[in-house]
Enzyme design. Structure first.
Site, PDB file in Angstrom:
ATOM      1  N   LYS A  37       0.847  -1.207   0.000  1.00 27.29           N
ATOM      2  CA  LYS A  37       0.000   0.000   0.000  1.00 27.29           C
ATOM      3  C   LYS A  37       0.880   1.254   0.000  1.00 27.29           C
ATOM      4  O   LYS A  37       1.536   1.574   0.980  1.00 27.29           O
ATOM      5  CB  LYS A  37      -0.926   0.053   1.217  1.00 27.29           C
ATOM      6  CG  LYS A  37      -1.988   1.139   1.014  1.00 27.29           C
ATOM      7  CD  LYS A  37      -2.548   1.749   2.259  1.00 27.29           C
ATOM      8  CE  LYS A  37      -1.751   2.848   2.867  1.00 27.29           C
ATOM      9  NZ  LYS A  37      -1.718   4.134   2.131  1.00 27.29           N
TER      10      LYS A  37
ATOM     11  N   GLU B 163      10.023   0.977  10.395  1.00 28.52           N
ATOM     12  CA  GLU B 163      11.023   2.011  10.116  1.00 28.52           C
ATOM     13  C   GLU B 163      10.344   3.322  10.444  1.00 28.52           C
ATOM     14  O   GLU B 163       9.487   3.774   9.680  1.00 28.52           O
ATOM     15  CB  GLU B 163      11.329   1.932   8.618  1.00 28.52           C
ATOM     16  CG  GLU B 163      12.681   2.417   8.247  1.00 28.52           C
ATOM     17  CD  GLU B 163      13.728   1.555   8.855  1.00 28.52           C
ATOM     18  OE1 GLU B 163      14.344   2.037   9.815  1.00 28.52           O
ATOM     19  OE2 GLU B 163      13.923   0.423   8.399  1.00 28.52           O
TER      20      GLU B 163
ATOM     21  N   CYS C  51      13.611  10.672   7.202  1.00 25.00           N
ATOM     22  CA  CYS C  51      13.498  10.186   8.584  1.00 25.00           C
ATOM     23  C   CYS C  51      14.822  10.313   9.326  1.00 25.00           C
ATOM     24  O   CYS C  51      14.845  10.503  10.527  1.00 25.00           O
ATOM     25  CB  CYS C  51      12.971   8.759   8.595  1.00 25.00           C
ATOM     26  SG  CYS C  51      13.853   7.694   7.462  1.00 25.00           S
TER      27      CYS C  51
ATOM     28  N   GLU D 136       9.842  15.346  15.850  1.00 24.86           N
ATOM     29  CA  GLU D 136      10.260  15.298  14.452  1.00 24.86           C
ATOM     30  C   GLU D 136       9.430  16.303  13.653  1.00 24.86           C
ATOM     31  O   GLU D 136       8.211  16.196  13.594  1.00 24.86           O
ATOM     32  CB  GLU D 136      10.039  13.884  13.910  1.00 24.86           C
ATOM     33  CG  GLU D 136      10.465  13.723  12.480  1.00 24.86           C
ATOM     34  CD  GLU D 136      10.316  12.283  11.975  1.00 24.86           C
ATOM     35  OE1 GLU D 136       9.257  11.675  12.198  1.00 24.86           O
ATOM     36  OE2 GLU D 136      11.267  11.793  11.350  1.00 24.86           O
TER      37      GLU D 136
HETATM   38  P1  NAP Z   1       1.975   8.096   8.377  1.00 25.93           P
HETATM   39  O1  NAP Z   1       0.590   8.536   8.667  1.00 25.93           O
HETATM   40  O2  NAP Z   1       2.697   7.307   9.383  1.00 25.93           O
HETATM   41  O3  NAP Z   1       1.918   7.321   6.971  1.00 25.93           O
HETATM   42  C1  NAP Z   1       2.771   6.281   6.553  1.00 25.93           C
HETATM   43  C2  NAP Z   1       1.969   5.206   5.856  1.00 25.93           C
HETATM   44  O4  NAP Z   1       1.084   4.577   6.781  1.00 25.93           O
HETATM   45  C3  NAP Z   1       1.082   5.730   4.736  1.00 25.93           C
HETATM   46  O5  NAP Z   1       0.999   4.775   3.706  1.00 25.93           O
HETATM   47  C4  NAP Z   1      -0.252   5.866   5.438  1.00 25.93           C
HETATM   48  O6  NAP Z   1      -1.334   5.892   4.565  1.00 25.93           O
HETATM   49  C5  NAP Z   1      -0.250   4.635   6.312  1.00 25.93           C
HETATM   50  N1  NAP Z   1      -1.167   4.691   7.442  1.00 25.93           N
HETATM   51  C6  NAP Z   1      -1.668   5.783   8.074  1.00 25.93           C
HETATM   52  N2  NAP Z   1      -2.482   5.408   9.076  1.00 25.93           N
HETATM   53  C7  NAP Z   1      -2.509   4.065   9.086  1.00 25.93           C
HETATM   54  C8  NAP Z   1      -3.170   3.086   9.878  1.00 25.93           C
HETATM   55  N3  NAP Z   1      -3.969   3.426  10.884  1.00 25.93           N
HETATM   56  N4  NAP Z   1      -2.963   1.775   9.602  1.00 25.93           N
HETATM   57  C9  NAP Z   1      -2.143   1.409   8.606  1.00 25.93           C
HETATM   58  N5  NAP Z   1      -1.504   2.286   7.808  1.00 25.93           N
HETATM   59  C10 NAP Z   1      -1.674   3.592   8.043  1.00 25.93           C
HETATM   60  O7  NAP Z   1       2.844   9.333   8.025  1.00 25.93           O
HETATM   61  P2  NAP Z   1       2.298  10.694   7.390  1.00 25.93           P
HETATM   62  O8  NAP Z   1       0.996  11.112   7.956  1.00 25.93           O
HETATM   63  O9  NAP Z   1       2.307  10.515   5.945  1.00 25.93           O
HETATM   64  O10 NAP Z   1       3.421  11.657   7.916  1.00 25.93           O
HETATM   65  C11 NAP Z   1       3.355  12.074   9.279  1.00 25.93           C
HETATM   66  C12 NAP Z   1       4.694  12.076   9.905  1.00 25.93           C
HETATM   67  O11 NAP Z   1       5.281  10.772   9.842  1.00 25.93           O
HETATM   68  C13 NAP Z   1       5.740  12.927   9.220  1.00 25.93           C
HETATM   69  O12 NAP Z   1       5.598  14.264   9.491  1.00 25.93           O
HETATM   70  C14 NAP Z   1       6.984  12.315   9.762  1.00 25.93           C
HETATM   71  O13 NAP Z   1       7.231  12.767  11.053  1.00 25.93           O
HETATM   72  C15 NAP Z   1       6.670  10.863   9.810  1.00 25.93           C
HETATM   73  N6  NAP Z   1       7.181  10.146   8.624  1.00 25.93           N
HETATM   74  C16 NAP Z   1       8.278   9.379   8.781  1.00 25.93           C
HETATM   75  C17 NAP Z   1       8.784   8.705   7.690  1.00 25.93           C
HETATM   76  C18 NAP Z   1       9.975   7.824   7.789  1.00 25.93           C
HETATM   77  O14 NAP Z   1      10.571   7.521   6.773  1.00 25.93           O
HETATM   78  N7  NAP Z   1      10.344   7.357   8.958  1.00 25.93           N
HETATM   79  C19 NAP Z   1       8.187   8.832   6.451  1.00 25.93           C
HETATM   80  C20 NAP Z   1       7.040   9.620   6.324  1.00 25.93           C
HETATM   81  C21 NAP Z   1       6.559  10.257   7.436  1.00 25.93           C
HETATM   82  P3  NAP Z   1      -1.889   7.328   4.099  1.00 25.93           P
HETATM   83  O15 NAP Z   1      -0.737   8.066   3.526  1.00 25.93           O
HETATM   84  O16 NAP Z   1      -2.873   7.017   3.066  1.00 25.93           O
HETATM   85  O17 NAP Z   1      -2.452   7.962   5.312  1.00 25.93           O
END
Ligand code: NAP
Ligand code: MG
Length: 499
Positions: free
Chosen positions: A197, A272, A306, A403
């Site tokens: 996904k 991760e 990240c 972060e």
């Molecule tokens: P996120 O919500 O953690 O999204 C990452 C992935 O998880 C996306 O594919 C997202 O889908 C999915 N997801 C969200 N809620 C879920 C759930 N309840 N069950 C299963 N999968 C789920 O991250 P974000 O909202 O895009 O970004 C928020 C923050 O996350 C950033 O500001 C940053 O701090 C952190 N982040 C970290 C990394 C890293 O590489 N470690 C990468 C991105 C973001 P959807 O996108 O469709 O919601």
């Protein structure tokens, strides 16, 4: 200025690809969502809809898992030789290489990052990652084990490494293709089948990769790609009773939800997650190398990395010099749309992410931090934010603890090296760290003390398919890349025979 000078335009192949409505890949076929719903993906440089994408939810995840299960148990994949698997992964790398420019353009349009960054980073790293793991397919081995308590020769015991089964993979938007590849390649090398996904903000390159996956000859159902929202499609995949393992990259907050969702069938989980990585500049560092290095450590990919070096610790004797240098670098970064050849930094990925970053800036200033410039939105179209350096911070401020995931670095002076270690490790995260010094002895001594999954010395954000990457503490479980990654995609079976 956010407006483009002499921007190049996307190739017609890319324009045509985004113009069509994207379907999902289930069991080797491109299909609409069961619900018939679609969702938009935006161009973050303009805020305009780039493409519409089939919106997968639980019903589609169910079908995809069923296809992946059948492919794993009874499909041609289940009896294919390791060499054949490796060859298919290699062919996929070749296909990606052949279409590299198209993928770079698609990534830049969907994510916002400069085209030159996608060309030099995301795409070549993805190709290399496939090739690295193609080589591993034939090298996944068990051991023969002499039984300690038994008389020699009475038993013959050995271990086998077998694929873990059906794997759910949930990825973020910051390196959309590369994150898909980091997950797919070890799983394919091990012989697993997959439901992937992509992030709702950036599904396009993963979907285009799906076309190459079918073209190069992966059997139906081995890789299924279901775009959709995290709360629906993602949650259904994480909770699915017939998924053996879930691999996730994203926020620590959602990482915890994944663990909860996995409890039903105790599926294996690797994570991760986020970071707030310390980047440490010692007094004897080569300043000319350190300043651009420290700036790139935080500003690369709009700070949406990240492992970004977001807490910059600088020894007091050179604090002003380094901090001024990094602030000047921030000032000189050309923030433009990704297709502008002069763009050093593109827009943030989404309006939501832009407001998140601007919110942190505001909060930081309210708590007493001082910005050496930047930190505000550029223009009113697209999600451009000017990079910023914050000083006068203290360890309790949100901008130091949390972060931000944007182009904002907090610069912190230190004088006592022991205190520095305590401060650098004072985080719930432990993903990465940097050290800048001319004294290699000091560097290794410090590297040993930092609680981080990766430590870069006189460099930063150097990634390689052969080098494991992952987090200590709340930055995650397990490692991606290197042979360590294969551990998550294999089960160990002990076989013991009486002779
Ligand atoms: P996120 O919500 O953690 O999204 C990452 C992935 O998880 C996306 O594919 C997202 O889908 C999915 N997801 C969200 N809620 C879920 C759930 N309840 N069950 C299963 N999968 C789920 O991250 P974000 O909202 O895009 O970004 C928020 C923050 O996350 C950033 O500001 C940053 O701090 C952190 N982040 C970290 C990394 C890293 O590489 N470690 C990468 C991105 C973001 P959807 O996108 O469709 O919601
Ligand atoms: Mg999200």
């Amino acid at each position: 200025m956010a407006t483009a000078t002499a921007a190049v335009t996307p190739d017609s192949k890319v324009t045509q690809y985004v113009a069509k409505q994207q379907k999902m890949l289930i069991n080797g076929k491109w299909v609409d969502a069961q619900s018939g719903k679609t969702f938009p993906t935006y161009n973050p440089a303009t805020g305009e809809v780039l493409s519409r994408v089939a919106e997968g939810d639980k019903a589609d995840i169910d079908l995809a898992v069923k296809a992946a299960r059948a492919a794993f148990e009874t499909g041609p994949w289940s009896t294919m030789s390791a060499s054949e698997r490796g060859k298919l992964i290699w062919r996929l790398a070749d296909a990606l290489e052949k279409n590299a420019e198209e993928f770079a353009q698609l990534e830049s349009l969907d994510n916002g990052k400069p085209l030159k960054v996608a060309r030099a980073g995301d795409i070549p790293l993805s190709i290399d990652n496939f090739r690295y793991f193609a080589g591993w397919a034939t090298k996944i081995e068990g051991n023969t084990i002499p039984l300690g308590l038994r008389q020699p020769g009475k038993f013959f015991a050995y271990t086998l490494r077998e694929p873990v089964g059906v794997v759910g993979q949930i990825i973020p938007w910051n390196f959309p293709l590369l994150m898909a590849v980091w997950k797919l390649s070890p799983a394919l090398a091990a012989g697993c089948t997959i439901v992937l996904k992509p992030a709702e903000q950036t599904p396009l390159t993963a979907l285009r990769l799906g076309e190459l996956i079918t073209e190069v000859g992966f059997p139906d159902g081995v890789v299924n790609i279901v775009p959709g929202y995290g709360e629906t499609a993602g949650a259904a995949l994480a909770a699915h009773p017939d998924v053996d393992k879930v691999a996730f990259t994203g926020s620590t907050e959602v990482g915890k939800l994944i663990i909860k969702a996995s409890v039903g069938n105790l599926k294996k989980v690797s994570l991760e997650l986020g970071g707030k990585s310390p980047n440490v500049v010692l007094g004897d560092a080569d300043i000319d190398a350190t300043i651009p290095g420290a700036a790139a450590a935080i500003f690369y990919n709009q700070g949406q990395v990240c492992s970004a070096g977001s807490r910059l610790f600088i020894e007091k004797s050179i604090f002003d010099k380094v901090v001024d240098g990094v602030a000047q670098k921030a000032e000189s970064i050309r923030v433009r749309q990704g297709f502008d050849p002069e763009s050093d930094m593109g827009p943030l990925v989404s309006e939501e992410q832009m407001h998140r970053v601007l919110g942190y800036m505001e909060e930081g200033k309210k708590e007493g931090a001082k910005s050496l410039g930047g930190g505000e939105r550029i223009g009113d179209k697209g999600y451009f934010v000017k990079p910023s350096v914050l000083v006068n911070t203290n360890p309790n401020m949100k901008v130091v603890k949390e972060e931000i995931f944007g182009p904002v670095v907090t610069a912190i002076p230190f004088s006592d090296p022991n205190e520095l270690v305590t401060q650098a490790n004072d985080s719930m995260y432990g993903l990465a760290a940097g050290i800048w010094t001319r004294d290699i002895k000091k560097a290794h001594a410090l590297a040993a003390k930092l609680r981080a999954g990766t430590v870069w010395i006189n460099c930063y954000n150097v990634f390689d398919a052969a080098l494991p990457f992952g987090g200590y503490k709340q930055s995650g479980w397990g490692r991606e890349m290197g042979h360590e990654a294969l551990e998550h995609y294999t089960e160990v079976k002990s076989v013991c025979a009486a002779l």
